[in-house]
Design a protein around this motif. Structure first.
Motif, PDB file in Angstrom:
ATOM      1  N   ASP A   1      14.661   7.090   3.859  1.00  0.00           N
ATOM      2  CA  ASP A   1      14.313   6.773   2.681  1.00  0.00           C
ATOM      3  C   ASP A   1      12.744   6.519   2.697  1.00  0.00           C
ATOM      4  O   ASP A   1      12.267   5.683   3.360  1.00  0.00           O
ATOM      5  CB  ASP A   1      14.798   5.490   1.933  1.00  0.00           C
ATOM      6  CG  ASP A   1      14.515   5.340   0.524  1.00  0.00           C
ATOM      7  OD1 ASP A   1      13.674   6.142  -0.063  1.00  0.00           O
ATOM      8  OD2 ASP A   1      15.309   4.688  -0.184  1.00  0.00           O
ATOM      9  N   LEU A   2      11.885   7.377   1.884  1.00  0.00           N
ATOM     10  CA  LEU A   2      10.395   7.158   2.090  1.00  0.00           C
ATOM     11  C   LEU A   2      10.051   5.978   1.700  1.00  0.00           C
ATOM     12  O   LEU A   2       8.975   5.366   1.879  1.00  0.00           O
ATOM     13  CB  LEU A   2      10.064   8.421   1.253  1.00  0.00           C
ATOM     14  CG  LEU A   2       9.819   9.798   2.154  1.00  0.00           C
ATOM     15  CD1 LEU A   2       9.440  11.004   0.874  1.00  0.00           C
ATOM     16  CD2 LEU A   2       8.921   9.671   3.204  1.00  0.00           C
ATOM     17  N   ASN A   3      10.699   5.311   0.499  1.00  0.00           N
ATOM     18  CA  ASN A   3      10.111   3.954   0.141  1.00  0.00           C
ATOM     19  C   ASN A   3      10.399   3.081   0.948  1.00  0.00           C
ATOM     20  O   ASN A   3       9.706   1.932   0.739  1.00  0.00           O
ATOM     21  CB  ASN A   3      11.060   3.557  -1.246  1.00  0.00           C
ATOM     22  CG  ASN A   3      10.711   4.740  -2.411  1.00  0.00           C
ATOM     23  OD1 ASN A   3       9.806   5.315  -2.461  1.00  0.00           O
ATOM     24  ND2 ASN A   3      11.830   4.997  -3.340  1.00  0.00           N
ATOM     25  N   LYS A   4      11.155   3.047   2.058  1.00  0.00           N
ATOM     26  CA  LYS A   4      11.131   2.105   2.800  1.00  0.00           C
ATOM     27  C   LYS A   4      10.257   2.437   3.964  1.00  0.00           C
ATOM     28  O   LYS A   4      10.256   1.314   4.875  1.00  0.00           O
ATOM     29  CB  LYS A   4      12.620   1.775   3.284  1.00  0.00           C
ATOM     30  CG  LYS A   4      13.593   1.473   2.263  1.00  0.00           C
ATOM     31  CD  LYS A   4      14.840   1.298   2.876  1.00  0.00           C
ATOM     32  CE  LYS A   4      15.978   0.932   1.560  1.00  0.00           C
ATOM     33  NZ  LYS A   4      17.409   1.415   1.849  1.00  0.00           N
ATOM     34  N   MET A   5       9.515   3.128   4.174  1.00  0.00           N
ATOM     35  CA  MET A   5       8.688   3.562   5.352  1.00  0.00           C
ATOM     36  C   MET A   5       7.302   3.034   4.987  1.00  0.00           C
ATOM     37  O   MET A   5       6.790   2.736   3.980  1.00  0.00           O
ATOM     38  CB  MET A   5       8.557   4.898   5.720  1.00  0.00           C
ATOM     39  CG  MET A   5       9.916   5.554   5.987  1.00  0.00           C
ATOM     40  SD  MET A   5       9.777   7.257   6.477  1.00  0.00           S
ATOM     41  CE  MET A   5      11.498   7.710   6.646  1.00  0.00           C
TER      42      MET A   5
ATOM     43  N   ALA B   1       4.681   7.278   4.660  1.00  0.00           N
ATOM     44  CA  ALA B   1       5.526   7.198   5.759  1.00  0.00           C
ATOM     45  C   ALA B   1       4.412   6.492   6.986  1.00  0.00           C
ATOM     46  O   ALA B   1       4.857   5.822   7.622  1.00  0.00           O
ATOM     47  CB  ALA B   1       5.963   8.230   6.375  1.00  0.00           C
ATOM     48  N   PHE B   2       3.196   7.031   6.951  1.00  0.00           N
ATOM     49  CA  PHE B   2       2.428   6.912   8.230  1.00  0.00           C
ATOM     50  C   PHE B   2       1.342   5.919   7.923  1.00  0.00           C
ATOM     51  O   PHE B   2       0.878   5.108   8.777  1.00  0.00           O
ATOM     52  CB  PHE B   2       2.079   8.055   8.758  1.00  0.00           C
ATOM     53  CG  PHE B   2       3.008   8.909   9.457  1.00  0.00           C
ATOM     54  CD1 PHE B   2       3.471   8.660  10.599  1.00  0.00           C
ATOM     55  CD2 PHE B   2       3.544  10.114   8.650  1.00  0.00           C
ATOM     56  CE1 PHE B   2       4.636   9.330  11.178  1.00  0.00           C
ATOM     57  CE2 PHE B   2       4.464  10.953   9.120  1.00  0.00           C
ATOM     58  CZ  PHE B   2       4.994  10.522  10.419  1.00  0.00           C
ATOM     59  N   THR B   3       0.733   5.990   6.733  1.00  0.00           N
ATOM     60  CA  THR B   3      -0.597   5.421   6.542  1.00  0.00           C
ATOM     61  C   THR B   3      -0.183   3.985   5.970  1.00  0.00           C
ATOM     62  O   THR B   3       0.958   3.533   6.014  1.00  0.00           O
ATOM     63  CB  THR B   3      -1.589   6.011   5.530  1.00  0.00           C
ATOM     64  OG1 THR B   3      -0.739   6.022   4.262  1.00  0.00           O
ATOM     65  CG2 THR B   3      -1.984   7.247   5.871  1.00  0.00           C
ATOM     66  N   GLY B   4      -1.318   3.152   5.860  1.00  0.00           N
ATOM     67  CA  GLY B   4      -1.016   1.541   5.502  1.00  0.00           C
ATOM     68  C   GLY B   4      -1.086   0.747   6.473  1.00  0.00           C
ATOM     69  O   GLY B   4      -1.034   0.959   7.549  1.00  0.00           O
ATOM     70  N   PRO B   5      -1.111  -0.621   6.254  1.00  0.00           N
ATOM     71  CA  PRO B   5      -1.009  -1.796   7.119  1.00  0.00           C
ATOM     72  C   PRO B   5       0.494  -1.508   7.786  1.00  0.00           C
ATOM     73  O   PRO B   5       1.343  -1.316   7.374  1.00  0.00           O
ATOM     74  CB  PRO B   5      -1.108  -3.014   6.389  1.00  0.00           C
ATOM     75  CG  PRO B   5      -0.672  -2.698   4.941  1.00  0.00           C
ATOM     76  CD  PRO B   5      -0.893  -1.115   4.671  1.00  0.00           C
ATOM     77  N   GLU B   6       0.374  -2.279   9.010  1.00  0.00           N
ATOM     78  CA  GLU B   6       1.743  -2.251   9.879  1.00  0.00           C
ATOM     79  C   GLU B   6       2.561  -3.097   9.011  1.00  0.00           C
ATOM     80  O   GLU B   6       2.498  -4.243   8.567  1.00  0.00           O
ATOM     81  CB  GLU B   6       1.409  -2.899  11.115  1.00  0.00           C
ATOM     82  CG  GLU B   6       2.351  -2.354  12.235  1.00  0.00           C
ATOM     83  CD  GLU B   6       1.794  -3.087  13.612  1.00  0.00           C
ATOM     84  OE1 GLU B   6       2.464  -2.882  14.330  1.00  0.00           O
ATOM     85  OE2 GLU B   6       0.701  -3.592  13.743  1.00  0.00           O
ATOM     86  N   MET B   7       3.861  -2.539   8.903  1.00  0.00           N
ATOM     87  CA  MET B   7       4.758  -3.166   8.059  1.00  0.00           C
ATOM     88  C   MET B   7       5.518  -4.341   9.131  1.00  0.00           C
ATOM     89  O   MET B   7       5.930  -4.042  10.255  1.00  0.00           O
ATOM     90  CB  MET B   7       5.900  -2.527   7.394  1.00  0.00           C
ATOM     91  CG  MET B   7       5.071  -1.771   6.141  1.00  0.00           C
ATOM     92  SD  MET B   7       6.259  -0.468   5.446  1.00  0.00           S
ATOM     93  CE  MET B   7       7.663  -1.454   4.766  1.00  0.00           C
ATOM     94  N   PRO B   8       5.884  -5.670   8.681  1.00  0.00           N
ATOM     95  CA  PRO B   8       6.531  -6.507   9.499  1.00  0.00           C
ATOM     96  C   PRO B   8       7.759  -6.283  10.144  1.00  0.00           C
ATOM     97  O   PRO B   8       8.011  -6.451  11.287  1.00  0.00           O
ATOM     98  CB  PRO B   8       6.575  -7.792   8.786  1.00  0.00           C
ATOM     99  CG  PRO B   8       6.187  -7.538   7.403  1.00  0.00           C
ATOM    100  CD  PRO B   8       5.432  -6.148   7.354  1.00  0.00           C
ATOM    101  N   ALA B   9       8.559  -5.246   9.255  1.00  0.00           N
ATOM    102  CA  ALA B   9       9.730  -4.910   9.716  1.00  0.00           C
ATOM    103  C   ALA B   9       9.736  -3.893  10.938  1.00  0.00           C
ATOM    104  O   ALA B   9      10.772  -3.727  11.666  1.00  0.00           O
ATOM    105  CB  ALA B   9      10.758  -4.350   8.890  1.00  0.00           C
TER     106      ALA B   9
END
Lengths: 117, 522
Positions: B382-386, B455-463
């Motif tokens: 799911d793209l929304n969870k990436m 999927a790839f950009t943005g800050p590092e997600m804690p999960a």
């Protein structure tokens, strides 16, 4: 001389194929769809066998042929191959239906549709 | 060497077929032995395909007759027609063979680590080899009935592999859809073969093409064959199975099933160009193929826009890209009987369409692999969870960017080269078609930009802080494809001249295909 009137084998083959296509279009029970594949395959087999049939023909065994016309051997070879393939396809399909039933508790394609859109 | 060249067509089919049944035994000796065996075996087959390709580009089409005293002898002495089982490998066959082999090699290497923790690996590799045999046999065969047999081999193996992860409910459903579609299309093909056999008592493609009468029954057979192959290649009115099956198949298998669609596309071209070419006016069939292509292109990309499942999104893009191939070759088919138009733009359009097959197999296959690499690590499609995956999965990110740019037709990548050929030549046939093709390309870019951002950009997600790069064999698998993409991007002209142009010639030149079997025309 066994003459078959009105091309009955061909009409029967066409009917079987028609029934099978009807099943694919309008039936949603997975077991019925598997049956549709079996019926379609029987229709095609009947068509091939009817093509190779010669009225009053004998079996095409070259070493000990009695006098007279032979039926065509090639369509029979095709039919044999198709029977084997259809058996394996249907076995595979039934296995999948079994797994789907285990996961979903149902074999209705409308209810067990995880994949949409 | 000479021996290998002469017998390579049958060896390429026979070796993996035999291996498919040896692999379960070898698995008893441990997974290392089996993996080494698989990779070296496919490596050897790749070598055989390469020497066969070199021979064909130097000396023209090659015929291999099973059971004949000399393999090149298509007709037994004293017979007017070929009666034996026969492989007939010409430019387009070997082009497809090369594409399939490269994709299979990359997919196999990728799968080594991907299925490491699954059960039933020996069956996985058995079916993998059978799928490869089915595809390669489908493109090499010179007779209609073996076309049917290989179509069934690839269908059964493909369906088994698509539902390999039987613990997931959707995987079994995707596999079931695939086998239903395959069984129906294969039986339609057999019915059409029956119709043709009933009239001409022939099964060889070349001999059939030689005696074709173009009467009503032949047209019914053509319609059945076309429907069957369009169903199998996921052209738009009959595309419903494709996203489901592509989305659920395990990673290495999605490119393979995609290639089996491309092999069905080859079968469609073989039937329309070679079997029904000749004196027959191909304009209406050409237009049917063009319309199918435009529909696939447009509807495929429109359905892709709002998908949130990354593999479904890519599956719709795969449908949309198939549209380009159908469009390019369809234009060639429409002007086949008009030598001036064919020389002016028809040949270029076909070059573009055929070049797009190999380009698309490479970058689309690679994108499927990157999508599954993400699934492998984070367990969702799911793209929304990436998000923020570029921090930890650097190689996957780089490969994804290359693939996304190539599929959107951004210069200098190979997707641009083949799309430019299609735009230019189709524009001279009908400007509107070319404009639609460019529009679809833009939407493709937009859609992949969305995937990249979510999927790839943005800050590092804690999960996903603990997410690591995928194992080495998966990177190598993707790397093989990226290496080919980069090579094709740098030397598009070389590739078109060496492997694409002979394929186009083989399709256009029906007479030489027939003469190869029937002897020179009287």
């Amino acid at each position: 001389m066994q003459y078959i009137p009105f091309n009955i084998p061909f009409v029967a083959a066409a009917l079987l194929v028609g029934v099978a296509l009807f099943i694919f279009l309008f039936k949603r029970n997975l077991i019925k769809i598997v049956m549709g594949v079996a019926i379609l395959s029987s229709g095609v087999n009947l068509f091939l066998i009817a093509l190779g049939y010669r009225a009053g023909g004998v079996a095409p065994i070259y070493t000990a042929t009695p006098e007279g016309v032979m039926v065509l051997p090639v369509p029979q070879a095709l039919t044999l191959t198709n029977i084997v393939i259809t058996v394996s396809v249907i076995a595979l399909m039934l296995t999948m239906v079994m797994y789907i039933y285990r996961h979903m508790g149902d074999i209705d394609a409308k209810k067990s549709r995880l994949l949409k859109g | 060497m000479e021996y290998l060249t002469v017998h390579s067509p049958i060896l390429i089919v026979a070796i993996p077929l035999l291996a498919a049944f040896i692999i379960p035994l070898l698995s008893r000796l441990g997974s290392k032995v089996r993996d080494t065996f698989n990779v070296s075996l496919l490596g050897f087959v790749t070598f055989l395909v390469a020497i066969l390709a070199i021979d064909i580009y130097a000396n023209g089409a090659r015929i291999y007759t099973l059971g004949a005293s000399v393999p090149e002898l298509a007709r037994p002495e004293g017979y007017m027609v070929p009666v034996r089982i026969m492989f007939q490998v010409d430019g387009i066959s070997i082009f497809m063979g090369l594409t399939i082999t490269v994709v299979a090699l990359a997919a196999l290497v990728y799968s080594l680590q991907f299925v490491k923790n699954e059960t039933g690996q020996d069956r996985f590799y058995s079916l993998f080899m059978l799928l490869y045999v089915g595809m390669i046999g489908l493109v090499f065969t010179g007779d209609m009935f073996n076309l049917f047999v290989f179509l069934e081999i690839l269908s059964i193996a493909g369906a088994g592999l698509a539902s390999y992860r039987v613990n997931l409910a959707d995987a079994v459903e995707g596999g079931f859809k695939y086998i239903v579609i395959s069984a129906v299309s294969a039986l339609l093909v057999l019915f059409a073969i029956g119709i043709l056999y009933g009239q001409y008592n022939l099964l060889s493609i070349a001999a059939l093409a030689n005696t074709m009468q173009f009467n009503t029954l032949d047209m019914i057979a053509l319609a059945m064959l076309a429907i069957a192959f369009v169903m199998k290649l996921a052209g738009v009115p009959l595309h419903m199975w494709a996203p489901d099956t592509y989305a659920v198949a395990p990673a290495g298998i999605t490119p393979m099933i995609y290639m089996s669609s491309a092999a069905s596309m080859y079968a469609l071209y073989r039937v329309t160009f070679t079997l029904y070419g000749g004196q027959f006016d191909t304009m209406p069939i050409g237009w049917v193929v063009i319309i199918l292509g435009v529909l696939s292109m447009f509807i495929g990309v429109m359905m892709a826009i709002y998908q949130t499942d990354i593999k479904r999104l890519m599956a719709y893009h795969a449908i949309s890209q198939s549209g380009y191939m159908l469009l390019g070759v369809g234009v060639g088919l429409a002007v086949l009987t008009d030598p001036v138009a064919l020389a002016n733009y028809g040949r270029d359009a076909m070059n573009g369409g055929i070049f797009h097959i190999i380009n698309n197999a490479l970058y689309k296959g690679m994108l499927f692999l990157t999508a599954e690499a993400i699934f492998f690590r984070i367990g969702t499609r799911d793209l929304n969870k990436m998000g923020g995956l570029a921090h930890n999965m650097k190689w996957t990110t780089i490969f994804f960017i290359i693939g996304a740019l190539a599929i959107s037709g951004i210069p200098p990548f190979n997707g641009f080269a083949s799309k430019l050929l299609i735009y230019e030549s189709v524009f001279r046939f009908n400007p509107l078609l070319s404009i639609i093709a460019m529009f679809v390309s833009l939407v493709t870019l937009a859609s992949f930009t969305k995937v990249f951002y979510s999927a790839f950009t943005g800050p590092e997600m804690p999960a996903y802080r603990e997410v690591r790069e995928v194992p080495k064999s998966m990177i190598i698998g993707m790397g093989i494809m990226v290496a080919c993409i980069i090579f094709f991007s740098i030397f598009p002209g070389l590739v078109v001249d060496t492997i694409v142009a002979p394929a186009t010639d083989a399709l256009i030149d029906q007479a030489s295909y027939i003469n190869g079997v029937m002897g020179a025309a009287p």
